[in-house]
Design an enzyme around this catalytic site. Structure first.
Site, short mmCIF file in Angstrom:
data_model
loop_
_atom_site.label_atom_id
_atom_site.label_comp_id
_atom_site.label_asym_id
_atom_site.label_seq_id
_atom_site.Cartn_x
_atom_site.Cartn_y
_atom_site.Cartn_z
N GLY A 139 -33.39 7.29 -15.92
CA GLY A 139 -33.01 8.67 -16.17
C GLY A 139 -33.74 9.57 -15.19
O GLY A 139 -33.18 10.52 -14.64
N TYR B 68 -41.27 8.91 -9.65
CA TYR B 68 -41.88 7.57 -9.71
C TYR B 68 -42.65 7.26 -8.43
O TYR B 68 -42.42 6.25 -7.78
CB TYR B 68 -40.79 6.51 -9.96
CG TYR B 68 -40.27 6.53 -11.39
CD1 TYR B 68 -40.99 5.91 -12.40
CD2 TYR B 68 -39.09 7.18 -11.71
CE1 TYR B 68 -40.54 5.94 -13.71
CE2 TYR B 68 -38.62 7.21 -13.02
CZ TYR B 68 -39.35 6.58 -14.01
OH TYR B 68 -38.91 6.60 -15.31
N HIS C 80 -44.36 10.45 -13.26
CA HIS C 80 -44.41 9.16 -13.97
C HIS C 80 -45.31 8.13 -13.30
O HIS C 80 -45.58 7.09 -13.88
CB HIS C 80 -43.00 8.55 -14.07
CG HIS C 80 -42.02 9.42 -14.77
ND1 HIS C 80 -42.34 10.19 -15.86
CD2 HIS C 80 -40.69 9.64 -14.54
CE1 HIS C 80 -41.27 10.86 -16.27
NE2 HIS C 80 -40.26 10.54 -15.49
C1 LIG Z 1 -34.50 4.32 -25.52
C2 LIG Z 1 -34.43 4.92 -24.13
C3 LIG Z 1 -35.57 4.93 -23.36
C4 LIG Z 1 -35.51 5.43 -22.06
N1 LIG Z 1 -36.63 5.40 -21.30
C5 LIG Z 1 -36.58 5.82 -20.01
C6 LIG Z 1 -37.73 5.75 -19.18
O1 LIG Z 1 -38.80 5.26 -19.56
N2 LIG Z 1 -37.63 6.19 -17.91
C7 LIG Z 1 -36.47 6.72 -17.42
O2 LIG Z 1 -36.43 7.12 -16.25
N3 LIG Z 1 -35.35 6.78 -18.19
C8 LIG Z 1 -35.39 6.35 -19.46
N4 LIG Z 1 -34.24 6.37 -20.22
C9 LIG Z 1 -32.97 6.77 -19.59
C10 LIG Z 1 -32.18 5.54 -19.16
O3 LIG Z 1 -32.93 4.74 -18.27
C11 LIG Z 1 -30.88 5.96 -18.47
O4 LIG Z 1 -30.12 6.64 -19.42
C12 LIG Z 1 -30.10 4.77 -17.95
O5 LIG Z 1 -30.84 4.10 -16.97
C13 LIG Z 1 -28.79 5.19 -17.32
O6 LIG Z 1 -28.04 4.04 -16.98
P1 LIG Z 1 -26.64 3.72 -17.70
O7 LIG Z 1 -26.05 2.49 -17.15
O8 LIG Z 1 -26.82 3.78 -19.19
O9 LIG Z 1 -25.84 4.99 -17.22
P2 LIG Z 1 -24.44 5.55 -17.75
O10 LIG Z 1 -24.72 6.84 -18.46
O11 LIG Z 1 -23.70 4.51 -18.48
O12 LIG Z 1 -23.69 5.79 -16.40
C14 LIG Z 1 -23.97 6.88 -15.55
C15 LIG Z 1 -22.66 7.35 -14.96
O13 LIG Z 1 -22.11 6.34 -14.14
C16 LIG Z 1 -20.71 6.29 -14.34
N5 LIG Z 1 -20.14 5.02 -13.90
C17 LIG Z 1 -19.90 3.90 -14.61
N6 LIG Z 1 -19.30 2.96 -13.84
C18 LIG Z 1 -19.19 3.50 -12.60
C19 LIG Z 1 -18.66 3.05 -11.37
N7 LIG Z 1 -18.12 1.83 -11.24
N8 LIG Z 1 -18.71 3.86 -10.30
C20 LIG Z 1 -19.26 5.10 -10.39
N9 LIG Z 1 -19.75 5.61 -11.54
C21 LIG Z 1 -19.71 4.82 -12.63
C22 LIG Z 1 -20.58 6.54 -15.83
O14 LIG Z 1 -19.28 6.91 -16.18
C23 LIG Z 1 -21.59 7.65 -16.03
O15 LIG Z 1 -21.01 8.90 -15.73
C24 LIG Z 1 -34.28 5.91 -21.54
C25 LIG Z 1 -33.14 5.91 -22.35
C26 LIG Z 1 -33.21 5.41 -23.63
C27 LIG Z 1 -31.96 5.39 -24.47
#
Ligand SMILES: Cc1cc2nc3c(=O)[nH]c(=O)nc-3n(C[C@H](O)[C@H](O)[C@H](O)COP(=O)(O)OP(=O)(O)OC[C@H]3O[C@@H](n4cnc5c(N)ncnc54)[C@H](O)[C@@H]3O)c2cc1C
Length: 304
Positions: free
Chosen positions: A146, A152, A158
Site C-alpha cells: 500500500g 521504504y 517505514h
Molecule cells: C491486513 C492488511 C495489512 C496491510 N499491511 C500493509 C503493510 O504493512 N504495508 C503496506 O505497505 N501495505 C499494507 N497493506 C496494504 C496492502 O499491501 C495492499 O492493499 C496490497 O498490496 C495491494 O495489492 P492487491 O493485489 O490487493 O491490489 P488490488 O487492490 O487488488 O489491485 C490494485 C489495482 O490493480 C488493478 N489490476 C488488477 N489486475 C490488473 C492488471 N492485469 N493490469 C492492471 N491493473 C490491474 C485492480 O483492478 C486495482 O485497481 C495491508 C493491507 C491489509 C488488508
C-alpha cells in the site's frame, strides 16, 4: 526449470492475481514447468498443530518440532501437508506472491511456511542455511504494498524494505537452504494508473526471463563460518577514505557480504565502511576496487 508459485491473495481480479498470471505466462513461454499453490482457493489451513500429522510421538504434550521429527521418520505428515512439501522438493525455484500485510506475510502464507518447512524434513540437527534441505534451489518473493517506495528507505517512514523482508529472506528462505534472489517490489499498486501497472507487469516479465542469471542476495556469516557460539569467525574493520568519484561499487560489495554497513558524507566523497575480513590488510584489499583517492588506499583501517 521447475517453478512453484505460492500465491496468497483471495481476490482473482487483484493485482497479485495479475502478477501470478503473468508469471505463469512468462515462465511457460520460456519452457519452464510451473505449478501454483493458490492458498485461498485451496482453503489452505494455516494453523499448525496436531492436524499436521497422522502420527503421534507424544500424546500428552504437543512439541511441534518433535512431532515433525517423528513424522519425518515415520511418513506421518497429513496428505495436504505432504503434497505441499513434495511440491517444494520438486521445484528448482520457489516464488512467493503476496500483498505485504503488517510488514510481513499474510497469515495464510505464514501458516504455509510454519507447516511446510518442517523440522528434520527440511532443517535442524546441524542442517541450517546452506546445509538445509532446500540448498541448490532459488527463491524469490514478489510482493505488492500500500505504501509508496520512498517510505521504504533508510530515511523513509517505514524504514528500508531490505529490513522489512529480512525475516522472510533470511529467517525462512535462506535458513532452509534457498539461494535468495532480490525481491520484485510492486509499490502502491492501488494508487498508480493502469499504465503504471501495465509497466509493472512488463518489468515482472523481464525479471522472470532473467531468473537463471540474476545475482542472488548474500548474507555473512554463512553457517560454515561461525564458531560454537554462533558468532562469525571473521572480525569487522572500519575502513575510512576519500573517493575521487561516486563509489558505485559499494552496493555490490554489500550484496556480497563484504561491506556490512556504509556511511557516506553528503557529497559522497568521504566514506566510512564496516568491512568483514580476516585482518586489516584483507579489509583494505577487499574494498580496493572502490575509487579511493589515496594510495595505499584507504586512509585508515581499524578493528571495530
Ligand atoms: C491486513 C492488511 C495489512 C496491510 N499491511 C500493509 C503493510 O504493512 N504495508 C503496506 O505497505 N501495505 C499494507 N497493506 C496494504 C496492502 O499491501 C495492499 O492493499 C496490497 O498490496 C495491494 O495489492 P492487491 O493485489 O490487493 O491490489 P488490488 O487492490 O487488488 O489491485 C490494485 C489495482 O490493480 C488493478 N489490476 C488488477 N489486475 C490488473 C492488471 N492485469 N493490469 C492492471 N491493473 C490491474 C485492480 O483492478 C486495482 O485497481 C495491508 C493491507 C491489509 C488488508
Amino acid at each position: 526449470m521447475r517453478v512453484l508459485i505460492v500465491h496468497a491473495h483471495a481476490e482473482a481480479k487483484s493485482f497479485n492475481a495479475a502478477l501470478t498470471e503473468q508469471a505463469i505466462a512468462t515462465l511457460t513461454s520460456e519452457g519452464h514447468e510451473v505449478r501454483v499453490s493458490d492458498l485461498y482457493q485451496m482453503r489452505f489451513d494455516p494453523i499448525s498443530d496436531r492436524r499436521n500429522f497422522t502420527t503421534v510421538r507424544d500424546a500428552d504434550f504437543l512439541k511441534q518440532q518433535w512431532e515433525e521429527d517423528y513424522a519425518t521418520e515415520h511418513d506421518g505428515f497429513t496428505p495436504e501437508l505432504q503434497a505441499e512439501i513434495e511440491k517444494v522438493e520438486w521445484c528448482d525455484v520457489l516464488i512467493f506472491q503476496f500483498p505485504l500485510w503488517w510488514f510481513g506475510l499474510p497469515a495464510i502464507l505464514k501458516g504455509w511456511v510454519d507447516r511446510v518447512f518442517a523440522f528434520k524434513r527440511v532443517y535442524g540437527r546441524g542442517r541450517l542455511y546452506e546445509n538445509a534441505a532446500f540448498a541448490g534451489k532459488r527463491a524469490l518473493v514478489s510482493l505488492t504494498t500500500g505504501g509508496i517506495g520512498t517510505m521504504y528507505t533508510a530515511t523513509g517512514l517505514h524504514g528500508e524494505m531490505e529490513k522489512v523482508l529480512f525475516p522472510i529472506h533470511h529467517g525462512m528462505l535462506a535458513f532452509t537452504g534457498f539461494t535468495v534472489l532480490p525481491p520484485f517490489l510492486s509499490y502502491a499498486v492501488a494508487h498508480g494508473s493502469e499504465a503504471d501497472r501495465a509497466e509493472q507487469l512488463r518489468a515482472w516479465d523481464a525479471r522472470l526471463r532473467a531468473l537463471e542469471t540474476t545475482e542472488p542476495l548474500q548474507w555473512a556469516p554463512r553457517f560454515a563460518e561461525i564458531d560454537e557460539a554462533g558468532q562469525d569467525r571473521l572480525p569487522r574493520f572500519l575502513v575510512q577514505g576519500t573517493f575521487t568519484a561516486e563509489p558505485t561499487g559499494i552496493e555490490r560489495l554489500k550484496a556480497q557480504g563484504i561491506v556490512q554497513a556504509a556511511q557516506l558524507s553528503e557529497d559522497r566523497r568521504q566514506g566510512w565502511l564496516t568491512v568483514r575480513a580476516a585482518d586489516a590488510e584483507a579489509a583494505r584489499e577487499s574494498v580496493r576496487t572502490l575509487p579511493f583517492l589515496t594510495e595505499p588506499c584507504p586512509v585508515a583501517v581499524r578493528m571495530v
